[in-house]
Design a protein around this motif. Structure first.
Motif: not given
Length: 395
Positions: A290-305, A374-385
């Motif tokens: 019951d654990h979280n694995w960190i995927l082998d990919r750049p964290a900066t790709d989050a939300g980019t599709g 990595p931050s999970t904070i969403l701010r006004p004007g941003q879109t979570y994807r």
């Protein structure tokens, strides 16, 4: 002039009736391979009426979804012999979900998937408290997370469902009015594609995910008597070289160790149950996986599709395969450790210990309290994807 006989008229009437039953309009009960009845999912919950919807593709794959929790109720897919079975756990009616001691079967999860330590976090100098529902911690957004609501639902065609929900400022203690949209699409490549979007009018943590409980044996025929077979024989691959270990309360310690040389190493296919009883602290803390694995990919790709293959599960006897692709930085693998003989689901089957697994694409647990994550904070004007694709196939 040619006349139409009575038998011909009856045949035409029958054809019309059958056609009407498979229309998407909200006034008819769909004919489904699963045998689910739409009327069993039509119930007023907190002033909104839930319903049942069906997605189909050219290959005969069928997914039934209820607007209560935007949850997947059944998922019919073939084995290597072409025999269809339902690969997700759940109930035959919406009341089963409302009353269940396991509130997350098949559900959309938010505002914050996974755990927040002691249900508390500080954001821009303000302190927030989420009601605890997992010991001292808040799990999956608190006791009335997104699984607890009837979502506004639109079905534009037989392959697509659109869900929207407004989580109001202060909902479960979270700041900001969060407007969420999810689209479920069943493709002709046997993919369930889930896209998430969210906007807010105040800074707030957001970490959405999907929580189907899978058993690739099949939940109807893949049984021993009335009990589902365990998923311990499923071969699992996780494309992750590191993970977030947890304390006994399942909150991450903040470390990011390598999986190499431990029972957490799924970089090559391994039966889920092969090392489940190993003398390893993390397996004891989680009562299994019951654990979280960190995927082998750049964290900066989050939300980019930009998609990466995160996980692959294979049930060798049936040949059923489930692949998971995502643009998120992590995936939670849960091995059904807290299921037990009290869970009676669809087809009268017992959902016993470790008879399902979950693969939840996401950010790391407790990120609002862990500045190094990595931050999970969403701010006004941003879109979570967030993009996640579950694909079924056979080998």
């Amino acid at each position: 002039m040619k006349t139409t006989t009575i038998p011909a008229l009856l045949a035409i009437s029958l054809l019309f009736a059958m056609t009407a039953c498979i229309k998407i309009e909200h006034t008819v009960i769909p004919i489904t391979k699963s045998g689910l009845l739409r009327t069993d999912f039509q119930q007023e919950i907190d002033g909104k009426k839930s319903d049942l919807y069906v997605l189909t593709n050219k290959n005969g794959v069928e997914i039934a979804v209820t607007s209560y929790g935007a949850r997947v109720v059944s998922w019919l897919t073939p084995d290597r012999a072409g025999k269809f079975d339902d690969i997700v756990l759940g109930y035959d009616n919406v009341q089963g979900y409302v009353a269940s001691a396991e509130p997350y079967f098949g559900a959309a999860i938010g505002r914050y998937g996974n755990r927040i330590a002691k249900g508390r976090f500080t954001l821009d100098g303000a302190h927030y408290a989420i009601p605890a529902n997992n010991g001292e911690n808040a799990l999956h957004g608190g006791p009335r997370g997104f699984q607890s609501f009837v979502w506004d639902t639109r079905q534009p065609d037989h392959r697509t469902l659109e869900f929207t929900h407004l989580s109001q400022d202060g909902d479960q203690g979270f700041p900001g009015n969060l407007q969420v949209k999810m689209v479920y699409t069943l493709t002709d490549d046997n993919e369930l594609k889930i896209t998430y979007e969210a906007t807010t009018d105040k800074p707030t943590p957001v970490n959405l995910t999907h929580h189907s409980f899978f058993n690739l044996h099949g939940t109807r025929d893949g049984t021993d008597g009335d009990r589902l077979r365990t998923i311990n024989d499923h071969l699992l691959t996780l494309h992750a070289s590191h993970y977030t270990p947890v304390a006994p309360d399942l909150i991450p310690t903040g470390e990011l160790p390598a999986v190499e040389g431990t029972p957490m190493d799924f970089r090559a296919p391994v039966p889920i149950g092969a090392r489940i009883n190993a003398d390893f602290t993390q397996l004891k803390n989680g009562a299994g996986y019951d654990h979280n694995w960190i995927l082998d990919r750049p964290a900066t790709d989050a939300g980019t599709g930009k998609l990466y293959l995160a996980a692959r599960a294979v049930e060798p006897a049936s040949g059923r395969v489930l692949e998971v692709r995502t643009d998120q930085p992590a995936i939670q693998f849960y091995g059904g450790n807290f299921l037990n003989d009290t869970f009676k689901g669809k087809h009268g089957k017992t959902y016993a210990h470790r008879t399902a697994f979950c693969l939840e694409t996401q950010h790391y647990p407790d990120s609002p309290n862990q500045p190094a994550f990595p931050s999970t904070i969403l701010r006004p004007g941003q879109t979570y994807r967030h993009l996640c694709i579950y694909k079924t196939l056979v080998e």
